[in-house]
Design an enzyme around this catalytic site. Structure first.
Site, short mmCIF file in Angstrom:
data_model
loop_
_atom_site.label_atom_id
_atom_site.label_comp_id
_atom_site.label_asym_id
_atom_site.label_seq_id
_atom_site.Cartn_x
_atom_site.Cartn_y
_atom_site.Cartn_z
N ASP A 15 0.81 -1.22 0.00
CA ASP A 15 0.00 0.00 0.00
C ASP A 15 0.85 1.27 0.00
OD1 ASP A 15 -2.30 -1.57 0.12
OD2 ASP A 15 -2.25 -1.64 2.30
N LYS A 18 1.89 2.19 -5.12
CA LYS A 18 2.41 1.64 -6.38
C LYS A 18 1.48 1.97 -7.55
CE LYS A 18 2.40 -2.44 -4.43
NZ LYS A 18 2.17 -2.08 -3.03
N GLY A 42 -4.49 -4.28 -3.66
CA GLY A 42 -5.48 -3.25 -3.99
C GLY A 42 -4.72 -2.02 -4.38
N HIS A 43 -4.74 -1.68 -5.66
CA HIS A 43 -3.99 -0.53 -6.15
C HIS A 43 -4.99 0.55 -6.55
CE1 HIS A 43 -0.52 -3.50 -7.26
NE2 HIS A 43 -0.80 -3.46 -5.99
N GLN A 221 2.08 -5.98 -3.30
CA GLN A 221 2.54 -6.08 -1.91
C GLN A 221 3.85 -5.30 -1.73
OE1 GLN A 221 1.36 -9.37 -3.39
NE2 GLN A 221 -0.55 -8.48 -2.73
P1 GDP Z 1 -0.69 0.35 -3.61
O1 GDP Z 1 -1.30 -0.90 -3.11
O2 GDP Z 1 0.79 0.42 -3.35
O3 GDP Z 1 -1.03 0.67 -5.03
O4 GDP Z 1 -1.32 1.53 -2.71
P2 GDP Z 1 -2.87 1.68 -2.29
O5 GDP Z 1 -3.62 2.14 -3.49
O6 GDP Z 1 -3.37 0.48 -1.58
O7 GDP Z 1 -2.76 2.79 -1.18
C1 GDP Z 1 -2.23 4.05 -1.45
C2 GDP Z 1 -3.32 5.12 -1.18
O8 GDP Z 1 -2.73 6.38 -1.10
C3 GDP Z 1 -4.34 5.22 -2.30
O9 GDP Z 1 -5.60 5.53 -1.75
C4 GDP Z 1 -3.82 6.38 -3.15
O10 GDP Z 1 -4.85 7.08 -3.86
C5 GDP Z 1 -3.24 7.25 -2.09
N1 GDP Z 1 -2.10 8.06 -2.51
C6 GDP Z 1 -1.11 7.76 -3.39
N2 GDP Z 1 -0.20 8.74 -3.42
C7 GDP Z 1 -0.60 9.67 -2.55
C8 GDP Z 1 -0.04 10.92 -2.09
O11 GDP Z 1 1.03 11.35 -2.49
N3 GDP Z 1 -0.75 11.61 -1.15
C9 GDP Z 1 -1.92 11.16 -0.64
N4 GDP Z 1 -2.53 11.88 0.28
N5 GDP Z 1 -2.46 9.98 -1.04
C10 GDP Z 1 -1.81 9.25 -1.97
P1 IMO Z 2 -0.83 -4.14 -2.25
O1 IMO Z 2 -0.41 -4.71 -3.58
C1 IMO Z 2 -0.90 -4.49 2.10
C2 IMO Z 2 -0.96 -8.54 3.77
C3 IMO Z 2 -2.20 -8.96 4.52
C4 IMO Z 2 -1.59 -9.90 5.54
C5 IMO Z 2 -0.49 -10.59 4.75
C6 IMO Z 2 -0.90 -11.95 4.19
O2 IMO Z 2 -2.13 -3.41 -2.29
O3 IMO Z 2 0.28 -3.37 -1.63
P2 IMO Z 2 -2.47 -12.70 2.18
O4 IMO Z 2 -3.93 -12.49 1.95
O5 IMO Z 2 -1.60 -12.15 1.12
O6 IMO Z 2 -2.14 -14.11 2.51
O7 IMO Z 2 -2.14 -11.85 3.52
O8 IMO Z 2 -0.18 -9.72 3.67
N1 IMO Z 2 -1.19 -8.05 2.38
C7 IMO Z 2 -1.12 -6.76 2.03
N2 IMO Z 2 -0.94 -5.65 2.79
N3 IMO Z 2 -1.01 -4.40 0.76
C8 IMO Z 2 -1.16 -5.49 -0.01
O9 IMO Z 2 -1.13 -5.44 -1.35
C9 IMO Z 2 -1.27 -6.75 0.63
N4 IMO Z 2 -1.45 -8.01 0.19
C10 IMO Z 2 -1.38 -8.80 1.28
O10 IMO Z 2 -2.85 -7.87 5.11
O11 IMO Z 2 -0.96 -9.15 6.56
MG MG Z 3 -2.82 -1.55 -1.82
#
Ligand code: GDP
Ligand code: IMO
Ligand code: MG
Length: 417
Positions: A15, A18, A42-43, A221
């Site tokens: 999270d 990416k 979840g991206h 991840q």
């Molecule tokens: P990923 O799994 O690495 O793609 O990241 P996620 O999408 O799960 O979580 C990142 C969250 O931060 C998302 O809700 C993005 O919209 C948000 N985000 C990304 N870059 C920024 C930033 O520079 N500032 C803020 N406030 N939010 C951001």
């Molecule tokens: P993105 O791509 C954050 C975490 C779960 C748990 C551990 C194992 O959005 O960054 P699993 O279901 O994979 O067996 O769970 O890994 N986890 C993540 N945490 N971002 C993710 O993906 C994750 N995918 C798995 O919360 O701790």
């Molecule tokens: Mg994510």
């Protein structure tokens, strides 16, 4: 001439943001290729007033000109993939699924949840999506590959036999064997919806490299969730680090070009397991609130804390990071001071590396003066001086340039240095 593929990889516990950077870079790439994980990922991508949550489809899909490959290193849940596809038109010709990717079926999620229940207070805190059991089957050589979806009768027979063989185990876990006729109908539906996208993506990778296409590899991840290099057993079940891009797509280390590691300006983690720089107080709550730190996939509140320079050095080295994209700098806006974990204390000794077990590591912090506002800033020189000093101090600590800085979820609120 053969092109080299640029790589995006998460450096913390997932999270990191990416999705935003892959989407940003997809504008200048012909192909975006996902190499690991499943719909545990979840991206989130924000474009104008629209927000997209992608789980399995590569984040290049929002750029009409980029083509998208799901590699063999992914575990793919057909039912979830089909649902995700419904958000987009015209995927034909710009989405390709590896025939060697493994199929994740609903019983994998049942097994995942049953195992978590059995672990009680030692639960990993998985997403409950079936990721561990699907990769487990792959490694135990009892899994099923996407190519098998093209012959639903044969695959049904194999799954029925698998359940018969493991009946006592499944009975103990309360996992029901699928009904044969219903399973066949389900798999036939998957063939209809996905059949035309399934192909040999390994050959395809080699061809597009030989055609000198611009290729971006999308990790899921993060490094600290890697099956080998993360905080085992509180990890996911795949190789999330750079090396996974090679095995997960069928390319070799010499095919990799620039590696961009994604890191937040602070730290979060979802699920259980060690997190030395976690802040249990008011400041952690503020990070959660300002950063909207609730999971894209499960909605769970994310645990929040400070940038961990020790874990980051580990991640930079494991992944061969050329530049870091520092995300969510704006979330630190308004703090009087911001902290960075610069070393750990373990058994009374100060160490500056990630030990075998991070559980007993206590953070040693250094504080930096805070700043008013960075939100929406697009030029490095427009950042407050204290924010610039913070970034430069981090660069010094991890020995890597922060070539990208993100100051909001918006695609364009991105500083390129
Ligand atoms: P990923 O799994 O690495 O793609 O990241 P996620 O999408 O799960 O979580 C990142 C969250 O931060 C998302 O809700 C993005 O919209 C948000 N985000 C990304 N870059 C920024 C930033 O520079 N500032 C803020 N406030 N939010 C951001
Ligand atoms: P993105 O791509 C954050 C975490 C779960 C748990 C551990 C194992 O959005 O960054 P699993 O279901 O994979 O067996 O769970 O890994 N986890 C993540 N945490 N971002 C993710 O993906 C994750 N995918 C798995 O919360 O701790
Ligand atoms: Mg994510």
């Amino acid at each position: 001439m053969s092109s080299k593929a640029d790589l995006i990889v998460g450096l913390q516990w997932g999270d990191e943001g990416k999705g935003k950077i892959v989407d940003h870079m997809a504008q200048t790439h012909d192909y975006v290729c996902r190499f690991a994980g499943g719909h545990n990922a979840g991206h989130t991508i924000v474009i104008g007033d629209k927000k997209y949550a992608l789980h399995l489809i590569p984040s290049g899909v929002l750029n009409a000109s980029a083509k998208n490959i799901v590699g063999n290193g992914v575990v793919l849940s057909p039912v979830d993939f089909i649902k995700e596809m419904e958000q987009f038109d015209n995927l034909e010709g710009r989405l390709f699924l590896s025939d060697k990717a493994h199929v994740l079926l609903p019983y994998h999620a049942q097994i995942d949840q049953a195992r978590e229940r059995m672990k009680g207070d030692k639960a990993i805190g998985t997403t409950g999506k079936g990721i561990g059991p699907a990769y487990g089957d792959k490694i135990a050589r009892i899994g099923h590959r996407l190519g098998e979806l093209l012959n639903p009768e044969k695959l049904t027979a194999k799954i029925v036999a698998y359940f018969a063989m493991n009946k006592p185990v499944f009975d103990a876990m309360g996992v029901e064997a699928p009904d044969e006729a219903a399973l066949l109908a389900e798999l036939q539906g998957y063939k209809e919806a996905l059949g035309s996208f399934i192909c040999d993506t390994t050959q395809m990778m080699w061809e597009i490299m030989d055609e000198d296409k611009k290729i971006l590899l999308e990790g899921a991840q993060g490094t600290m969730l890697d099956i080998d290099h993360g905080t085992y057993p509180y990890v996911t079940s795949s190789t999330t680090v750079s090396a996974g891009a090679c095995s997960g797509l069928g390319i070799n280390p010499k095919d990799i070009g620039k590696v961009t590691g994604i890191a937040k300006a602070y730290c979060t983690r979802v699920g259980n397991g060690p997190f030395p720089s976690e802040d249990f107080g008011e400041e952690g709550d503020t990070l959660r609130k300002n950063g909207h730190e609730f999971g894209t996939t499960t909605g769970r509140p994310r645990r929040c804390g400070w940038f961990d320079a020790v874990a980051m050095r580990h991640a930079v080295r494991v992944n061969g990071v050329d530049q870091v994209a520092l995300m969510k700098l704006d979330v630190l806006d308004g703090f009087d001071e911001v902290k960075v974990c610069v070393a750990y204390e373990v058994d009374g000794k100060e160490i500056n590396y990630v030990p075998y077990d991070l559980e007993d590591a206590m953070p040693i912090y250094q504080s930096f003066p805070g700043w008013e506002k960075t939100e929406g800033v697009r030029v490095f020189d427009d950042l407050p001086d204290t924010a610039k000093s913070y970034i430069e101090a981090l660069e010094e600590m991890i020995g890597t340039k922060m070539g990208i800085i993100s100051t909001s979820p918006e695609r364009e609120d991105t500083i390129i240095r």
